[in-house]
Scaffold this motif. Structure first.
Motif, PDB file in Angstrom:
ATOM      1  N   ALA A   9     -29.250  -8.220  -1.053  1.00 34.17           N
ATOM      2  CA  ALA A   9     -29.054  -9.767  -0.566  1.00 34.17           C
ATOM      3  C   ALA A   9     -28.852  -9.845   1.832  1.00 34.17           C
ATOM      4  N   SER A  10     -29.395  -8.379   2.000  1.00 33.57           N
ATOM      5  CA  SER A  10     -29.421  -8.335   3.565  1.00 33.57           C
ATOM      6  C   SER A  10     -30.604  -9.397   4.151  1.00 33.57           C
ATOM      7  N   ARG A  13     -33.725  -7.224   5.781  1.00 37.67           N
ATOM      8  CA  ARG A  13     -34.506  -6.607   4.954  1.00 37.67           C
ATOM      9  C   ARG A  13     -35.287  -7.420   4.582  1.00 37.67           C
ATOM     10  N   LYS A  52     -29.407   0.384  -6.671  1.00 37.13           N
ATOM     11  CA  LYS A  52     -29.653  -0.386  -6.051  1.00 37.13           C
ATOM     12  C   LYS A  52     -30.794  -1.692  -7.077  1.00 37.13           C
ATOM     13  N   ALA A 146     -23.394  -1.573   8.889  1.00 36.80           N
ATOM     14  CA  ALA A 146     -23.271   0.226   9.081  1.00 36.80           C
ATOM     15  C   ALA A 146     -22.677   0.286  10.760  1.00 36.80           C
ATOM     16  N   GLY A 150     -25.198  -3.888  15.435  1.00 33.46           N
ATOM     17  CA  GLY A 150     -26.976  -4.688  14.712  1.00 33.46           C
ATOM     18  C   GLY A 150     -27.557  -4.494  16.262  1.00 33.46           C
ATOM     19  N   GLY A 171     -32.831  -0.706   8.595  1.00 34.69           N
ATOM     20  CA  GLY A 171     -31.813  -1.160   7.421  1.00 34.69           C
ATOM     21  C   GLY A 171     -33.355  -1.708   6.683  1.00 34.69           C
TER      22      GLY A 171
HETATM   23  C1  LIG Z   1     -26.990   0.262  12.161  1.00 32.60           C
HETATM   24  C2  LIG Z   1     -27.462  -0.689  11.570  1.00 32.60           C
HETATM   25  C3  LIG Z   1     -26.710  -1.764  10.642  1.00 32.60           C
HETATM   26  N1  LIG Z   1     -27.542  -3.117   9.855  1.00 32.60           N
HETATM   27  C4  LIG Z   1     -26.811  -3.404   8.406  1.00 32.60           C
HETATM   28  C5  LIG Z   1     -28.407  -3.483   7.419  1.00 32.60           C
HETATM   29  C6  LIG Z   1     -27.636  -3.003   6.594  1.00 32.60           C
HETATM   30  O1  LIG Z   1     -28.017  -4.566   6.458  1.00 32.60           O
HETATM   31  C7  LIG Z   1     -26.218  -2.951   6.324  1.00 32.60           C
HETATM   32  C8  LIG Z   1     -26.249  -2.382   6.031  1.00 32.60           C
HETATM   33  O2  LIG Z   1     -24.742  -2.147   4.693  1.00 32.60           O
HETATM   34  P1  LIG Z   1     -26.238  -1.676   3.453  1.00 32.60           P
HETATM   35  O3  LIG Z   1     -24.780  -1.373   2.049  1.00 32.60           O
HETATM   36  O4  LIG Z   1     -27.257  -1.377   3.037  1.00 32.60           O
HETATM   37  O5  LIG Z   1     -26.813  -2.834   2.796  1.00 32.60           O
HETATM   38  P2  LIG Z   1     -26.601  -4.333   2.790  1.00 32.60           P
HETATM   39  O6  LIG Z   1     -25.054  -4.341   1.747  1.00 32.60           O
HETATM   40  O7  LIG Z   1     -25.704  -5.640   3.944  1.00 32.60           O
HETATM   41  O8  LIG Z   1     -27.235  -5.002   1.809  1.00 32.60           O
HETATM   42  P3  LIG Z   1     -27.485  -5.116   0.536  1.00 32.60           P
HETATM   43  O9  LIG Z   1     -26.422  -3.997  -0.128  1.00 32.60           O
HETATM   44  O10 LIG Z   1     -27.942  -6.358  -0.437  1.00 32.60           O
HETATM   45  O11 LIG Z   1     -29.252  -4.150   0.139  1.00 32.60           O
HETATM   46  O12 LIG Z   1     -26.193  -2.724   7.928  1.00 32.60           O
HETATM   47  C9  LIG Z   1     -28.340  -3.752  10.902  1.00 32.60           C
HETATM   48  O13 LIG Z   1     -28.652  -4.612  10.532  1.00 32.60           O
HETATM   49  N2  LIG Z   1     -28.511  -2.831  12.317  1.00 32.60           N
HETATM   50  C10 LIG Z   1     -28.290  -2.499  12.837  1.00 32.60           C
HETATM   51  O14 LIG Z   1     -28.471  -1.898  14.145  1.00 32.60           O
END
Ligand SMILES: Cc1cn([C@H]2C[C@H](O)[C@@H](COP(=O)(O)OP(=O)(O)OP(=O)(O)O)O2)c(=O)[nH]c1=O
Length: 190
Positions: A9-10, A13, A52, A146, A150, A171
């Motif tokens: 859902a990101s 990605r 997933k 995470a 970002g 990601g």
């Molecule tokens: C450290 C960091 C993380 N992130 C994001 C990437 C991931 O989308 C998110 C971590 O959560 P995840 O659980 O990896 O992913 P998600 O819930 O966003 O999506 P899905 O499980 O449906 O694939 O943090 C950034 O976008 N930029 C950054 O610099």
């Protein structure tokens, strides 16, 4: 004709995979993301990526499915997405002036098999003032990411140095994913 599905859902990605000019569908997985504390960060991100991709792959047995998971690790503690303002604040204070590692696990499910791998990128933050942390939290950007930041957005002002693939932090380690997709038998136009 081979079919490719991104089990995520990101929006990040999705954008990273779109950069490759590939045609793919999106099917977000509802896999359980709870984990026991006995796994290492590398094992944890591969296990979650795998849940997933396998959940979505079970519904699309003829497709190639990509699942991915990202965590931030500082001094042995795994940081996921902050649940509120105070957790975001404590994560950013913890990362301020220090180096942490970002682990992204990827699982590729093909009609025949599953492959998993992870990549790790080290990120060093500038020392941050309370005002900078406060402004960053007020932007709302930390909450779906995470470690509470970002690198690709407003959070770019936090970062002093990185070592490793930038896209692992966002990601999806794109270059390694392309190579593993080819190895799994997915035909790419390049
Ligand atoms: C450290 C960091 C993380 N992130 C994001 C990437 C991931 O989308 C998110 C971590 O959560 P995840 O659980 O990896 O992913 P998600 O819930 O966003 O999506 P899905 O499980 O449906 O694939 O943090 C950034 O976008 N930029 C950054 O610099």
């Amino acid at each position: 004709m081979q079919n490719l599905i991104l089990a995520s859902a990101s929006p990040r990605r999705k954008e990273l995979l779109q950069n490759l000019h590939l045609t793919f569908d999106i099917s977000a997985s509802d896999a359980d993301e709870s984990l026991g504390s006995f796994l290492s960060p590398a094992e944890a991100v591969m296990e979650l990526a795998s849940r997933k991709s396998l959940t979505v792959g079970a519904k699309h047995p003829d497709s190639f499915v990509i699942g991915s998971d990202t965590v931030v690790v500082h001094e042995g503690t795994i940081l996921g997405k902050p649940k509120g303002v105070s957790e975001a604040e404590s994560m950013l204070k913890r990362l301020s002036g220090n180096t942490h590692s970002v682990y992204t696990g990827v699982s590729i499910v093909s009609p025949e098999a599953e492959t998993r791998f992870f990549e790790k990128t080290d990120v060093t933050f500038w020392g941050l003032s309370d005002a900078e942390i406060d402004a960053y939290i007020k932007s709302g950007e930390p909450f779906d990411k995470a470690g509470g930041y970002g690198i690709q957005g407003f959070g770019s002002f936090l970062v002093k140095e990185i070592s490793g693939d930038y896209y692992t932090v966002v990601g999806l380690p794109v270059a390694r994913t392309v190579r593993e997709l080819k190895r799994a038998g997915f035909i790419l136009p390049f």
